[in-house]
Design an enzyme around this catalytic site. Sequence first.
Site, short mmCIF file in Angstrom:
data_model
loop_
_atom_site.label_atom_id
_atom_site.label_comp_id
_atom_site.label_asym_id
_atom_site.label_seq_id
_atom_site.Cartn_x
_atom_site.Cartn_y
_atom_site.Cartn_z
N ASN A 171 0.84 -1.20 0.00
CA ASN A 171 0.00 0.00 0.00
C ASN A 171 0.88 1.25 0.00
OD1 ASN A 171 -2.51 -1.32 0.08
ND2 ASN A 171 -2.34 -1.62 2.28
N CYS A 193 -5.36 -7.42 -3.38
CA CYS A 193 -5.79 -7.01 -2.04
C CYS A 193 -6.89 -7.96 -1.59
CB CYS A 193 -6.31 -5.57 -2.07
SG CYS A 193 -6.94 -4.98 -0.49
N HIS A 194 -6.89 -8.30 -0.29
CA HIS A 194 -7.86 -9.28 0.19
C HIS A 194 -9.10 -8.66 0.85
CE1 HIS A 194 -4.81 -9.32 3.71
NE2 HIS A 194 -5.70 -8.39 3.92
N HIS A 230 -9.54 -0.33 -1.58
CA HIS A 230 -10.04 0.04 -0.26
C HIS A 230 -11.30 0.90 -0.31
CE1 HIS A 230 -5.76 -0.69 1.55
NE2 HIS A 230 -6.44 -1.81 1.38
#
Length: 484
Positions: A171, A193-194, A230
Site C-alpha cells: 500500500n 488485495c484481500h 479500499h
Amino acid sequence: MESEIGNKTDSSATGTNRSEPVENIKIGYIGGGSRGWAYTLINDLAQCTTIAGEVVLYDRIFESAKRNERFGNWVQDREDAIGDWEYTAVEDRATALDNADFVVLSTQDPPPETMAHELDIPADYGIYQSVGDTVGPGGTVRAMRTIPVYRDIAAAIRENCPNAWVVNYTNPMTICVRTLYEEYPDINVAGCCHEVFHTQEHLAELVGKYRDTDQPSRKEIDVNVKGINHFTWIDEMSWHGEDLHPLLETHLEEEIRNRSFKPGALDDESYFVDNELITYELYERFGTFPAAGDRHLAEFVPWFLTADDKTDVQQWGIRLTPSKYRITRQEDALSKFHDPMNGEEEFEFFESGEEFVGIVNALLGFDELKTNLNLPNRGQVSNLPEDAVVETNALFTEDCVTPLAAGALPRQVHNLVSSHVENQETLIEAGFTGDADLAFQAFLNDPLVSISMTNARAMFNEMITAVRPYLEGHWNLESASVIN
C-alpha cells in the site's frame, strides 16, 4: 500482457490443460524481509505440488531477508511439506530480479517511524486516521514517499526481468500499481488485495445464518466489484444464482440496527475491530454495498472520523490504530518465525485464503482464476478515467490477465470515488515531475483535510519535514511555494 476487456469466464475458451508440474521457477521477492506476507507465501508454497523452484529474497535490511531464508528452508525441511522450494537471501536487488519468472512486491522502504509521523501530526490538528496508508493526509504523504521507490523498482524490473509477471501487495496499492505502469508501460503487473475476500466471507456468513445450509466458501459468492482499492463497491452479489441483497436487508434490520457503541467502549478490543456499522451505513445511504473493511472505508469520506476526541470514533464500531503499534508490531511479529524454529511453538500449515499460488497456476496454464485485481482502467469502470488504476474482477488464464467489465458506478457513489481518483492521478503527475505544490493540491482536496487553509499548509509542512530524507532528490522541495 493481454488486457482486453472481457465478460466471458468460460474455461472452454481458454485452453487451460497443463497437468505436469512446472519446475525451476524463479520468484524474485522485493521486500523479502517481510514479517507478514512472506510468512504466508512460505506456508502456501510448501503446500503446492504444481510448481517448484527458488524464491530469491531481497530486502534493504539484509538480515531480515536472511531470517526469512532460514525460516523458509526450515519449513521446506519438514516431513509434511509437499512443495519443493529453496529460499535464498541476496544483498543485491538485481540478483533477485535477474530472469525472474514472477516478482512479488511487498515492501516498505522507510522505517515505520515515518508512518507514525503521518498519523501523529494530523492528529495534532484534529484529523484522525484509522489506518493512514491509502488516503487522508497520511496516505497522501505516504504516496509522495512511495512514488520514487516504485519508479526505481519499475526501472529495475524493466532492466532485469522485463517479461516477468509482477504481483504487488504493498500500500498505497493504487499509487504503487499506477506508478509501475507509468514508469514502465509494458510491465505485467497486477495489484492484489484481500479486502473483497472479507466481504465475500461476510456474505457467505449471511447465507449460513439466514438460509438452511452450512456456511459456504467465499469462493461460492459471486460479486461484481467496481471502484478503487479500499473503496470498492458491489452492485451484484449472488450465491448459486440467488440474489443476496435480501439477506443484507434482513441483517441490517435484525443485527446492525441494534449495534451501538459509546466512546471508550472498545478500548479493550483489537485495533482491527470491525462491527460493520460504516459498511451498512454507506449501503443504506447510497444503495450499493461497500467491499472493504470499515477502518479503510472511514478514511475516504468526511463523516466517520470527524470527532472532538479520538475515542468518539468508536461510536462507529472501530478503533484508531496508534502510531506506537505501527512501530512495535514489527518486532512483535518476529516471534512467529523464531518460536517454531526454536521449538517453543508448534508450526502447523494453514489455509491462508491468499491467491498468489492460484495466480501462478493460472498464468502457467493449469486452470483459470477469477479474482479482484487492481489494473489500469481500459473500460472496466466505464465512468472513471482511462488508465487510472481501478479494482474490478479479472480473469487469469495462461500467460494472460483479462480485466472484466464491471459497468458504471452509480452517480453519487461515482461522486465519492472520482475525487479520490483525481487526487491519485494528480499525485502521479506531481511525483513524476517533482512538483510539491501540485501534490499539495491533492492534499487539500482530500475529504479528511477539513481544516483552515493556514492549518492545512502548516500540517503539510510539518509532515514533509518529518519525512524529508525520503523525498529529497525526488521532489523539488526548495522551489515549492507551499514549503516554508
